[in-house]
Structure formats: C-alpha cells, structure tokens
Scaffold this motif. Structure first.
Motif: not given
Lengths: 81, 379
Positions: A51, A58-60
C-alpha cells in the motif's frame, strides 16, 4: 504495473521480511505464507508495504488475493487498466 | 554484564552507545550486547557520568563482570565508581532482583539505528560502518540485503545453535522444577473477530488490527484480576508482578523464539497494543530488543497464528508461574441457542505452576478471558 515491476517490488519488500527468500526459485502460484514461512504479522507488514509503495488502497478483503506472486501481479495489473 | 535470563552465562559486547564523559539517565541505552537471543540493547539503571568503558567491542563478557564505570551524582568528586548494570549474576532460582525502571516508550521520538544481527556480523566481517547505510528492512532496519555480498548468510538473524541451547536450558529447568497443571477451553471468537473486521474495514493497511491483538487484550485484562498467576516464583515462594507485563512469544525466522515483555499490557487500548506488538515483532526479528524486555515479563502469552496447530500445551518460562496459549482460529460446529451453527472458535490453554496456584484459579482466568471476548465492544 508490469509483471517485472511488480515482482521487483515484491522482492524488495520481502527482502526486509524474509531476508533469505529467493523469489527466482518460487513458482508464481506458490502460497507465500507456506513457501517463505510468513505469519499473520508478516502478511500485515507485506500488505502495508504494498500500500505504501504503490499508493493504492487495499481493502482488507483483498488480502487473500495477495498471497501468491501471480496474485500480486494480477492485482496491480488490473489496477493499471 | 546484566543477566538477561536465567539461562544466560555471557554476552558479547557489540557496540557502545556512550563514551567517557557522557551524562546518562536511568533507562538510557548504553550498549548493544549479542546474546543467544540476538542483539539486545542494554539499559543503565543509574544516573551519572560515564567514566570509563572497561570492555572493547567484540569482547565476550561473563554475566556479572564489569562493563564500564559510571560516576553517580553523589560521588562525582570521589573516585567511587558504580558498575553499569548493578544486576549481579543470578543464582539458578532467583527472582530478577533489580527490576529495571520502565523503559522509555519505544514508539515516540527518534528511532535508533536498527540492524539485524546477521547484517551486523557481516558488516563487522567486511569492515563496513553501519551509520552510512540506508536500511530497507522492516521499520528501516539494516538487513543483509543492504550490505555487499560477503560470506553466505546464516539462516536467521542469530546463532541457531546458541538459541537452541538457551531454549533447552530454560525449558529443561522448567520441566525439572515446575509442577505444571494444564487447562483448556474452547472459545467462541465470532464476536471478537467481527469487531476486528468492522474496525479494519475503514482503515488503511498499516493501521489494521490482527485478531491476536484483541485476544492479548482480553488475556491481559483477565490476568490483572488473577494476581496469583501473574508474577515470579523464587526461593521465597511466589512474588506477584508489579503490573501485568505480558511476554509475547515471537517465533524467529530460522527457528527459535523469544518472548519480550509488553509492560502494563492491561492498560493499553487495542490500537496501542497492536502497535506495541508490531514494534516488538520487528525488533525481536530485526534486532533492538532491550534487556529489560527480556526480564520483565510476569506471564507469557503465545498465539499459534493462522498456520499453527489447533491448541498448544505450553511450557512455563521460569521464573514466571503461568503461560497462556491461543490455538489457530478454526471454523467448527457450535451450539447457539439449541441450534448447531458454523462458528469460528479457538482453543485457549493455560499451563500453571502448581506451587503458586491451582486449577480452580486457573479455570477462573480462562473463564474470564472467554467472557471478555464475548463482549468485544468493551475491549
């Protein structure tokens, strides 16, 4: 990013997490956690570095897509389109 | 040379962080010492002025031997020196006699130069000064990749044989001396994991929480209510800890582990705890643990992580009297309100020292951790 750029970035980040890792010998579909003995803290640091180095959010929920070399390459290729 | 564990016999002075004439305060880092557990930063427990460095870098020094002379404030006009670290050699079953002061918070202010032990060793072998290098390791640590290739790197950042001997000594002593009892409880982790997922949803990657953080938080809060399991066993029996200083077990690359202390873990909110855990793991693996972190822990918590086994029957780290273990989180059939549903659960285990407590008390600790994890909004 091109495949070569992404692989170079991954290698650079992983050299700080798993200094003895040799990515050139690693199949693209190998699970990085298994192949390099990474734990959940390593993965958090890896995703955080991806990131920070690319600026991409970057979503989890995307973390599972980033657990192989091919997965990371595809993730950032898609980003370029 | 301070003792950084019951199993330590000697350390090698790697580097001085002070010079004669420097003024030092309690808690300042004065030297780096290579031990079986890697390179450790040594704090001073006296205030004063450094008079003489008695040992040159590279020297192997037995525990208890003189490292340096420090003129204390009251003795500035006289030649009466004080040893750098007034922790003498410890008998086999002693309490950590001189409990060091709270270390300066590691998270604030300028970071010291970080170097992995392997990089330090190669730099030494190649005659390269570390100050001029840019670290590319975790948190900017200088790692092997930052140095020109020399001799082939040894796997891991420490001497694996030395680490194995240190673990053998501590665990052998534990098995000989400590009458362990073991308890186990399966804990429904769904509420805690859902809370972590909700919190993480709005966060950028560096700010995210791991499930281990909320488990550690629940464990620390519960331990604070169970003082019989938090402290040390010594010649005079049980001595309660002066706070809940949780030793967080960190596996090292290439084998071995170390469980440095998070001081007053029960007082840290979730985010602070996660930051402390990240910092500790980075320093355990990259070098830069402080001596007090190796001796302060009043109880240990080990979490096997997402690739570990389902449960662990852990071995108490002397002179502590208890150790908690979290197994891997697994999805299992679970009964909720008379109905079987899939549920994410983990096996929580405790090994207790029967000289200091019994299973009833230990069971209350596990029940308390379980109860806290069912109400994660309070954690």
């Amino acid at each position: 990013m091109t495949r070569d750029e992404t692989v170079a970035l991954v290698a650079d980040i992983l050299s700080g997490i798993a200094p003895e890792a040799d990515l050139s010998a690693l199949p693209g579909d190998a699970d990085l956690r298994e192949a390099l003995d990474l734990d959940s803290m390593d993965i958090v640091n890896f995703v955080a570095a991806l990131h920070e180095r690319t600026g991409r959010p970057i979503p989890e929920a995307d973390t599972p897509k980033l657990l192989t070399l091919d997965g990371v390459v595809a993730y950032f290729e898609a980003d370029a389109r | 040379m301070p003792s950084l564990g019951a199993d330590m016999e000697a350390g090698t002075l790697v580097e001085w962080k002070v010079a004669p004439g420097d003024r030092v305060r309690r808690g300042d880092i004065v030297a780096v010492v290579e031990t079986q557990k890697g390179a450790i930063e040594i704090e001073i427990f006296e205030a004063g002025v450094v008079r003489e460095l008695a040992v040159a870098p590279g020297s192997r020094v037995p525990v208890g031997a003189l490292l340096a002379l420090v003129g204390t404030e009251g003795a500035m006009q006289t030649p009466a020196p004080a040893a750098v670290a007034p922790i003498g050699p410890q008998p086999a079953v002693s309490l950590p006699s001189a409990s060091p002061p709270p270390a300066p918070q590691p998270l604030a202010g300028a970071r010291p130069l970080r170097t992995t032990p392997a990089a330090r060793r190669r730099a030494g072998a190649l005659g390269i000064a570390l100050d001029g290098l840019r670290g590319t390791g975790v948190d900017g640590a200088i790692c092997l990749a930052d140095l020109p290739a020399g001799a082939p790197p040894r796997r891991g950042g420490f001497d694996p044989l030395g680490m194995r001997k240190a673990i053998a000594a501590a665990m052998g002593r534990s098995k000989r001396e400590i009458p362990h009892y073991y308890l186990s409880q399966t804990v429904d982790l769904a509420p805690a994991l859902e809370r972590i997922e909700r919190l993480n949803a709005g966060r950028s990657p560096p700010e995210r929480l791991l499930p281990a953080a909320i488990m550690l938080r629940a464990a620390a809060l519960a331990v604070a209510e169970t003082p019989e399991l938090n402290g040390f066993w010594g010649e005079d029996g049980f001595r309660p800890g002066d706070g809940v200083h949780v030793g967080w077990a960190v596996a090292l690359r290439g084998g071995g582990l170390v469980a440095p202390a998070i001081r007053h873990a029960d007082r840290m909110p979730l985010d602070a705890l996660m930051t402390a855990m990240r910092d500790l793991v980075a320093r355990a693996r990259g070098g830069g643990l402080r001596g007090s972190e190796l001796t302060d822990a009043t109880i240990t918590v080990t979490s096997l992580g997402d690739r570990g086994a389902e449960s662990v029957l852990p071995i108490i780290h002397p002179p502590q009297v208890a150790i908690l273990g979290f197994g891997r989180i697994v999805e299992r059939p679970w009964v909720v309100g008379g109905t079987v549903v899939p549920r994410r659960v983990a096996t929580l285990t405790l090994a207790g020292d029967h000289r200091a407590s019994d299973g009833h008390r230990g069971g209350l600790l596990l029940a308390r951790i379980d109860a806290l994890l069912q109400r994660p909004e309070t954690l």
